[in-house]
Design an enzyme around this catalytic site. Structure first.
Site, PDB file in Angstrom:
ATOM      1  N   ASP A  87      42.379  35.384  42.695  1.00  0.00           N
ATOM      2  CA  ASP A  87      41.801  35.486  41.349  1.00  0.00           C
ATOM      3  C   ASP A  87      40.513  34.696  41.174  1.00  0.00           C
ATOM      4  O   ASP A  87      40.008  34.559  40.043  1.00  0.00           O
ATOM      5  CB  ASP A  87      42.840  35.101  40.289  1.00  0.00           C
ATOM      6  CG  ASP A  87      43.861  36.209  40.098  1.00  0.00           C
ATOM      7  OD1 ASP A  87      43.488  37.387  40.276  1.00  0.00           O
ATOM      8  OD2 ASP A  87      45.025  35.908  39.784  1.00  0.00           O
ATOM      9  N   ASP A 148      45.787  44.124  40.429  1.00  0.00           N
ATOM     10  CA  ASP A 148      44.889  43.267  39.637  1.00  0.00           C
ATOM     11  C   ASP A 148      43.634  42.895  40.433  1.00  0.00           C
ATOM     12  O   ASP A 148      42.577  42.618  39.871  1.00  0.00           O
ATOM     13  CB  ASP A 148      45.586  41.961  39.217  1.00  0.00           C
ATOM     14  CG  ASP A 148      47.050  42.122  38.845  1.00  0.00           C
ATOM     15  OD1 ASP A 148      47.712  43.008  39.408  1.00  0.00           O
ATOM     16  OD2 ASP A 148      47.550  41.339  38.022  1.00  0.00           O
TER      17      ASP A 148
END
Ligand code: GLY
Length: 377
Positions: A87, A148
């Site tokens: 991320d 994601d």
């Protein structure tokens, strides 16, 4: 309608910036956000909200608050605070890269490039993918990709543009292609995650983490797919990515409940508590705007997609925004973080707020987020 919603949102963000100081809003209920240090996957969304609010309003207090977050992201990089995951793209696209996009600050650009290098360390062979979570070789996590990650890839595409080194772009494109082949199912729904054999790179199978079940469709994952594949199309021009984004968008819109805002999973069996995830709808709306920017006027689905966008945004503004409530710190009510895991099933989500404002600003002013250089395309 959009303008009023934006102004309400920015008034809240301005008040929050004063109240929160150096802390970061994460998720929250009632009137308040839970504040955290710069040590989670979500911190970049607050930076991004500050930069967008500054861009819209020109308010110097917001610019100062946004700049300060980049300083803290520099410390985070220096001290390697919770950065061993994929991320990094979310974190640094919306902080350092955003500052570069808004102000052309060279030091911020260098920091974003450093972040891209760090993300490249998660590339795994022989599978040829970015490992989402956990240390290299981890028995479970070592072979896992997640949908994601598509929103982490723009940092890499951008790094290739800025440096002329094609390695980032090649890896990002390979990850997008692997995601297209394995995370998207034949009916255009999606797995949240997929495993590969770490020794051979062979596909093993799809699984969920935050969805209802392995075979169900976590709505936020589907929304990451809509936006992420459209962004991979922007950077690579590969028509398969555009087609995938479009098909996933149609699936998303076709499976929405009547009020236009997604439940947390598209395949909840009867009897399950049907929490909404307004953040999934906000991400999907921002993704639809990106998708629509690439579609030909003659595209046979354009009216359907435009109507879906309008309906979703109107529903968010009218029924899910907190604009009537001055005290509320969040912008959007009824987001879900991880229902099955018992985490924040019906709260504010800072990423929901980010994509909500991003979509509003793009609709009202044509200002897009911080996923790509605006002057380049
Ligand atoms: N990327 C983590 C989530 O959407 O919850």
């Amino acid at each position: 309608m959009w303008k009023m919603a934006i102004e309400d949102a920015i008034a809240k963000i301005t008040r929050n910036a004063e109240k929160f100081g150096d802390a970061y809003p994460h998720v929250g209920e009632g009137k308040h956000y839970t504040l955290i240090d710069n040590n989670d996957w979500t911190n970049g969304f607050w930076s991004g909200l500050l930069w967008m609010s500054y861009e819209y309003s020109g308010d110097e207090r917001l610019r100062e608050a946004a700049r300060k977050t980049t300083i803290r992201f520099r410390h985070r990089m220096e001290q390697n605070v919770v950065l061993d995951h994929h991320d990094i793209g979310f974190l640094y696209s919306l902080s350092a890269k955003a500052q570069w996009i808004v102000e052309r600050d060279e030091a911020a650009k260098e920091l974003a490039l450093e972040a891209a290098d760090k993300m490249m360390k998660r590339w795994r062979e022989p599978g040829g993918f970015f490992q989402a979570w956990g240390p290299e070789g981890d028995v479970v996590e070592g072979g896992r990709i997640i949908i994601d990650c598509l929103l982490n890839l723009p940092l890499l595409y951008w790094a290739s543009e800025q440096t002329g080194n094609p390695a980032y772009q090649e890896a990002a494109k390979a990850q997008a292609e692997k995601s297209r082949r394995y995370l998207v199912r034949g009916d255009d729904s999606s797995y949240h995650t997929f495993f590969f054999n770490q020794q051979t790179g062979e596909p093993v199978g799809g699984a969920t983490h935050q969805g209802f079940s392995n075979g169900s469709t976590w709505t936020r994952g589907q929304a990451w797919g809509i936006y992420g594949f459209a962004l991979s199309y922007r950077y690579t021009g590969d028509p398969l990515f555009l087609e995938t984004s479009k098909r996933m968008a149609i699936y998303f819109l076709k499976h929405l409940p009547e009020n236009g805002v997604a439940y947390w999973d598209f395949h909840l069996p009867p009897g399950q508590q049907a929490y909404r995830d307004s953040s999934a709808s906000a991400i999907a709306a921002a993704g639809l705007l990106e998708l629509l920017s690439h579609l030909d006027e003659q595209d046979n689905q354009i009216t359907y997609l435009q109507n879906g966008l309008q309906h979703s945004m109107e529903a968010l503004v009218r029924n899910y925004s907190t604009s009537e409530d001055e005290e509320a710190e969040g912008l959007l009510k009824h987001g879900s973080y991880h229902v099955r895991g018992g985490q924040a099933p019906d709260e504010y989500m800072i990423w929901g707020d980010y994509f909500y404002l991003e979509a509003l600003l793009r609709l009202e002013r044509g200002i897009s987020g911080y996923w790509y250089e605006r002057n380049r395309y």
